[in-house]
Design an enzyme around this catalytic site. Structure first.
Site, short mmCIF file in Angstrom:
data_model
loop_
_atom_site.label_atom_id
_atom_site.label_comp_id
_atom_site.label_asym_id
_atom_site.label_seq_id
_atom_site.Cartn_x
_atom_site.Cartn_y
_atom_site.Cartn_z
N ARG A 3 0.84 -1.20 0.00
CA ARG A 3 0.00 0.00 0.00
C ARG A 3 0.87 1.25 0.00
O ARG A 3 2.02 1.23 0.38
CB ARG A 3 -0.94 0.00 1.22
CG ARG A 3 -1.94 -1.15 1.21
CD ARG A 3 -2.90 -0.98 0.05
NE ARG A 3 -3.84 -2.09 -0.05
CZ ARG A 3 -3.89 -2.93 -1.08
NH1 ARG A 3 -3.04 -2.82 -2.07
NH2 ARG A 3 -4.78 -3.88 -1.12
N CYS A 4 0.24 2.34 -0.40
CA CYS A 4 0.87 3.65 -0.49
C CYS A 4 1.65 3.95 0.80
O CYS A 4 1.12 3.72 1.89
CB CYS A 4 -0.21 4.69 -0.71
SG CYS A 4 0.38 6.37 -0.90
N PRO A 5 2.89 4.38 0.66
CA PRO A 5 3.63 4.82 -0.52
C PRO A 5 4.56 3.74 -1.11
O PRO A 5 5.36 4.05 -1.99
CB PRO A 5 4.45 5.98 0.00
CG PRO A 5 4.86 5.52 1.38
CD PRO A 5 3.61 4.77 1.89
#
Length: 83
Positions: A13-15
């Site tokens: 997941r981000c980042p």
């Protein structure tokens, strides 16, 4: 033409997808390509923005089994890039 390096970043997941893409781009010569598979919903925004800011090219973005597959070409003279 050689096949692009493929990064399977599904589950991250981000980042993290952008950070791992940045590292991969720094490890290849200008003009080389990387294919990125991700299921992070924010990648549809993050990846194109990161590439635009750093002079790399988004060659394609397509659905890929519940996620997306991006094909990216490293831009010329890229030294470092911030996500």
């Amino acid at each position: 033409m050689t096949e692009p390096t493929t990064l399977d970043l599904r589950g991250l997941r981000c980042p993290l997808p952008v950070l791992k893409l940045r590292k991969a781009l720094l490890g290849i010569p200008p003009g080389a390509t990387v294919a990125v598979r991700t299921d992070d919903p924010l990648a549809t925004l993050d990846v194109p923005n990161f590439l635009r800011e750093n002079g790399d090219a988004l060659l394609s973005s397509e659905p890929d089994g519940g996620g997306r597959r991006f094909t990216v070409r490293r831009g010329p003279g890229k030294e470092t890039g911030a996500p």
